[in-house]
Scaffold this motif. Sequence first.
Motif, PDB file in Angstrom:
ATOM      1  N   ALA A  57       0.833  -1.211   0.000  1.00  0.00           N
ATOM      2  CA  ALA A  57       0.000   0.000   0.000  1.00  0.00           C
ATOM      3  C   ALA A  57       0.863   1.255   0.000  1.00  0.00           C
ATOM      4  CB  ALA A  57      -0.929  -0.011   1.209  1.00  0.00           C
ATOM      5  N   ALA A  58       1.922   1.247   0.800  1.00  0.00           N
ATOM      6  CA  ALA A  58       2.826   2.399   0.840  1.00  0.00           C
ATOM      7  C   ALA A  58       3.536   2.586  -0.496  1.00  0.00           C
ATOM      8  CB  ALA A  58       3.834   2.230   1.973  1.00  0.00           C
ATOM      9  N   ASP A  59       3.925   1.476  -1.130  1.00  0.00           N
ATOM     10  CA  ASP A  59       4.534   1.562  -2.469  1.00  0.00           C
ATOM     11  C   ASP A  59       3.579   2.192  -3.467  1.00  0.00           C
ATOM     12  OD1 ASP A  59       6.865   0.285  -1.634  1.00  0.00           O
ATOM     13  OD2 ASP A  59       6.303  -1.670  -2.472  1.00  0.00           O
ATOM     14  N   GLU A  60       2.321   1.725  -3.470  1.00  0.00           N
ATOM     15  CA  GLU A  60       1.355   2.248  -4.435  1.00  0.00           C
ATOM     16  C   GLU A  60       1.135   3.744  -4.217  1.00  0.00           C
ATOM     17  OE1 GLU A  60       1.216   0.088  -6.471  1.00  0.00           O
ATOM     18  OE2 GLU A  60       0.374  -1.819  -5.882  1.00  0.00           O
ATOM     19  N   ALA A  61       1.112   4.163  -2.947  1.00  0.00           N
ATOM     20  CA  ALA A  61       0.961   5.590  -2.649  1.00  0.00           C
ATOM     21  C   ALA A  61       2.134   6.383  -3.206  1.00  0.00           C
ATOM     22  CB  ALA A  61       0.840   5.791  -1.141  1.00  0.00           C
ATOM     23  N   MET A  62       3.330   5.825  -3.062  1.00  0.00           N
ATOM     24  CA  MET A  62       4.516   6.497  -3.599  1.00  0.00           C
ATOM     25  C   MET A  62       4.487   6.523  -5.127  1.00  0.00           C
ATOM     26  SD  MET A  62       7.681   5.543  -5.054  1.00  0.00           S
ATOM     27  CE  MET A  62       8.068   3.936  -4.346  1.00  0.00           C
TER      28      MET A  62
ATOM     29  N   PHE B 289       1.849   6.557  -7.034  1.00  0.00           N
ATOM     30  CA  PHE B 289       0.862   7.567  -7.433  1.00  0.00           C
ATOM     31  C   PHE B 289       1.461   8.971  -7.331  1.00  0.00           C
ATOM     32  CE2 PHE B 289      -2.271  10.732  -6.189  1.00  0.00           C
ATOM     33  CZ  PHE B 289      -3.084  10.722  -7.316  1.00  0.00           C
ATOM     34  N   ALA B 290       2.176   9.230  -6.243  1.00  0.00           N
ATOM     35  CA  ALA B 290       2.769  10.558  -6.066  1.00  0.00           C
ATOM     36  C   ALA B 290       3.771  10.863  -7.175  1.00  0.00           C
ATOM     37  CB  ALA B 290       3.438  10.643  -4.689  1.00  0.00           C
ATOM     38  N   LEU B 291       4.589   9.887  -7.546  1.00  0.00           N
ATOM     39  CA  LEU B 291       5.580  10.091  -8.602  1.00  0.00           C
ATOM     40  C   LEU B 291       4.906  10.390  -9.943  1.00  0.00           C
ATOM     41  CD1 LEU B 291       8.101   7.204  -7.795  1.00  0.00           C
ATOM     42  CD2 LEU B 291       8.482   9.653  -7.472  1.00  0.00           C
ATOM     43  N   LEU B 292       3.851   9.642 -10.253  1.00  0.00           N
ATOM     44  CA  LEU B 292       3.169   9.839 -11.530  1.00  0.00           C
ATOM     45  C   LEU B 292       2.431  11.166 -11.573  1.00  0.00           C
ATOM     46  CD1 LEU B 292       1.896   6.190 -11.957  1.00  0.00           C
ATOM     47  CD2 LEU B 292       3.448   7.365 -13.534  1.00  0.00           C
ATOM     48  N   ASP B 293       1.772  11.539 -10.470  1.00  0.00           N
ATOM     49  CA  ASP B 293       1.076  12.819 -10.466  1.00  0.00           C
ATOM     50  C   ASP B 293       2.072  13.980 -10.571  1.00  0.00           C
ATOM     51  OD1 ASP B 293      -1.466  14.392 -10.053  1.00  0.00           O
ATOM     52  OD2 ASP B 293      -0.290  15.137  -8.361  1.00  0.00           O
ATOM     53  N   ARG B 294       3.215  13.833  -9.911  1.00  0.00           N
ATOM     54  CA  ARG B 294       4.239  14.876 -10.000  1.00  0.00           C
ATOM     55  C   ARG B 294       4.738  15.011 -11.446  1.00  0.00           C
ATOM     56  NH1 ARG B 294       8.578  13.213  -6.238  1.00  0.00           N
ATOM     57  NH2 ARG B 294       6.873  13.439  -4.761  1.00  0.00           N
TER      58      ARG B 294
ATOM     59  N   TYR C  66      -3.479  14.532 -12.070  1.00  0.00           N
ATOM     60  CA  TYR C  66      -4.440  13.447 -11.924  1.00  0.00           C
ATOM     61  C   TYR C  66      -5.843  14.027 -11.770  1.00  0.00           C
ATOM     62  CZ  TYR C  66      -6.966   9.444 -10.072  1.00  0.00           C
ATOM     63  OH  TYR C  66      -7.887   8.439  -9.878  1.00  0.00           O
ATOM     64  N   GLY C  67      -6.788  13.495 -12.553  1.00  0.00           N
ATOM     65  CA  GLY C  67      -8.150  14.010 -12.566  1.00  0.00           C
ATOM     66  C   GLY C  67      -8.461  14.833 -13.795  1.00  0.00           C
TER      67      GLY C  67
ATOM     68  N   LYS D  39      12.125   6.479 -16.045  1.00  0.00           N
ATOM     69  CA  LYS D  39      12.721   6.166 -14.746  1.00  0.00           C
ATOM     70  C   LYS D  39      11.652   5.836 -13.710  1.00  0.00           C
ATOM     71  CE  LYS D  39      16.103   7.949 -11.433  1.00  0.00           C
ATOM     72  NZ  LYS D  39      17.006   9.092 -11.105  1.00  0.00           N
ATOM     73  N   ILE D  40      10.529   6.558 -13.737  1.00  0.00           N
ATOM     74  CA  ILE D  40       9.432   6.272 -12.808  1.00  0.00           C
ATOM     75  C   ILE D  40       8.874   4.880 -13.073  1.00  0.00           C
ATOM     76  CG2 ILE D  40       7.066   6.916 -12.183  1.00  0.00           C
ATOM     77  CD1 ILE D  40       7.913   9.851 -12.812  1.00  0.00           C
ATOM     78  N   LEU D  41       8.683   4.544 -14.344  1.00  0.00           N
ATOM     79  CA  LEU D  41       8.134   3.227 -14.672  1.00  0.00           C
ATOM     80  C   LEU D  41       9.103   2.113 -14.319  1.00  0.00           C
ATOM     81  CD1 LEU D  41       6.152   3.652 -17.999  1.00  0.00           C
ATOM     82  CD2 LEU D  41       5.481   4.122 -15.655  1.00  0.00           C
ATOM     83  N   GLU D  42      10.392   2.370 -14.420  1.00  0.00           N
ATOM     84  CA  GLU D  42      11.376   1.371 -13.989  1.00  0.00           C
ATOM     85  C   GLU D  42      11.243   1.077 -12.503  1.00  0.00           C
ATOM     86  OE1 GLU D  42      14.951   3.257 -15.212  1.00  0.00           O
ATOM     87  OE2 GLU D  42      14.854   2.485 -17.281  1.00  0.00           O
ATOM     88  N   ARG D  43      11.036   2.131 -11.713  1.00  0.00           N
ATOM     89  CA  ARG D  43      10.848   1.946 -10.271  1.00  0.00           C
ATOM     90  C   ARG D  43       9.574   1.148  -9.988  1.00  0.00           C
ATOM     91  NH1 ARG D  43      11.915   4.162  -5.098  1.00  0.00           N
ATOM     92  NH2 ARG D  43      10.835   2.708  -3.699  1.00  0.00           N
ATOM     93  N   ILE D  44       8.491   1.487 -10.666  1.00  0.00           N
ATOM     94  CA  ILE D  44       7.230   0.778 -10.479  1.00  0.00           C
ATOM     95  C   ILE D  44       7.394  -0.689 -10.872  1.00  0.00           C
ATOM     96  CG2 ILE D  44       4.855   0.588 -11.327  1.00  0.00           C
ATOM     97  CD1 ILE D  44       4.839   3.672 -11.540  1.00  0.00           C
ATOM     98  N   TYR D  45       8.068  -0.949 -11.969  1.00  0.00           N
ATOM     99  CA  TYR D  45       8.274  -2.312 -12.447  1.00  0.00           C
ATOM    100  C   TYR D  45       9.025  -3.154 -11.415  1.00  0.00           C
ATOM    101  CZ  TYR D  45      10.094  -6.080 -15.429  1.00  0.00           C
ATOM    102  OH  TYR D  45      10.439  -7.296 -15.962  1.00  0.00           O
TER     103      TYR D  45
END
Length: 265
Positions: free
Chosen positions: A117-122, A124-129, A138-139, A194-200
């Motif tokens: 859950a904490a990862d997903e929150a992070m 989301f924050a990276l993608l919105d930024r 977002y939205g 780079k963000i997607l690499e972290r998510i992956y």
Amino acid sequence: MPVTTLGEAARAVLLTADPHDKRRAARAFARAWRQGALAHRCDVAMPDQPAWPDRPELLSPAHMPRRRKGGSERGRIAMLHALAHIEFVAIDLAVDLVGRFGGEFPRGFVDDWIGVAADEAMHFALLDRRLRALGSHYGALPAHAGLWEAAAATADDALARLAIVPMVLEARGLDVTPAMIERFRGVGDAASAKILERIYRDEVRHVSAGTRWFGWMCDERGFNAVETWQSLVKSRFRGQLKPPFNDSARHNAGLTQEYYAVIAS
């Protein structure tokens, strides 16, 4: 009234509508658990539907705008927005898993899924930024309305939830994310790549947790894990398992071909 149990804290996160408040609440939830502030009790009912903001507008898959291929900024924003929505809903999926089923498992299960859950929150924050850096947020665009369906369809059984959410939906992320990373790299968008690499990298760990705890519960119930997973996917998953599969990443997560190769379309 102070929140003192795992179930109470999970419910509070799920009932937080604002995306940024929700991500902060998810991180605080994880911190409170790690600090020993929450009793390992799932003693309240989870909501059937989490609280979500008025925007993005949620559309059925048939009414979602078709995303353009290519590397235009508009196309990249649309893709990043879709990913941000997936990560936003994933916060609730992980929190609901803990709050609804955490009492059926050892503390290690809660440790793993609160971490997810904490990862997903992070994420989301990276993608919105990143969206904001590109002049959006977002939205700003419509989003897929069906992402919570898997949770609703598996609200009665922890084994079904683990079979479908981490072992089908998140595993699909392992299949498609490398190509998205290359697409962003190919148009010079290194920041998004780079963000997607972290998510992956994190998704491999999430699928691993799902597969491991699915196997643990199958052992507890005396079930064959592979046969049980295949049966649950056939009965509880509305879509189809479609190749190509990222077999190496799935294998690293413990989700070997014996699970999915036989029933893939």
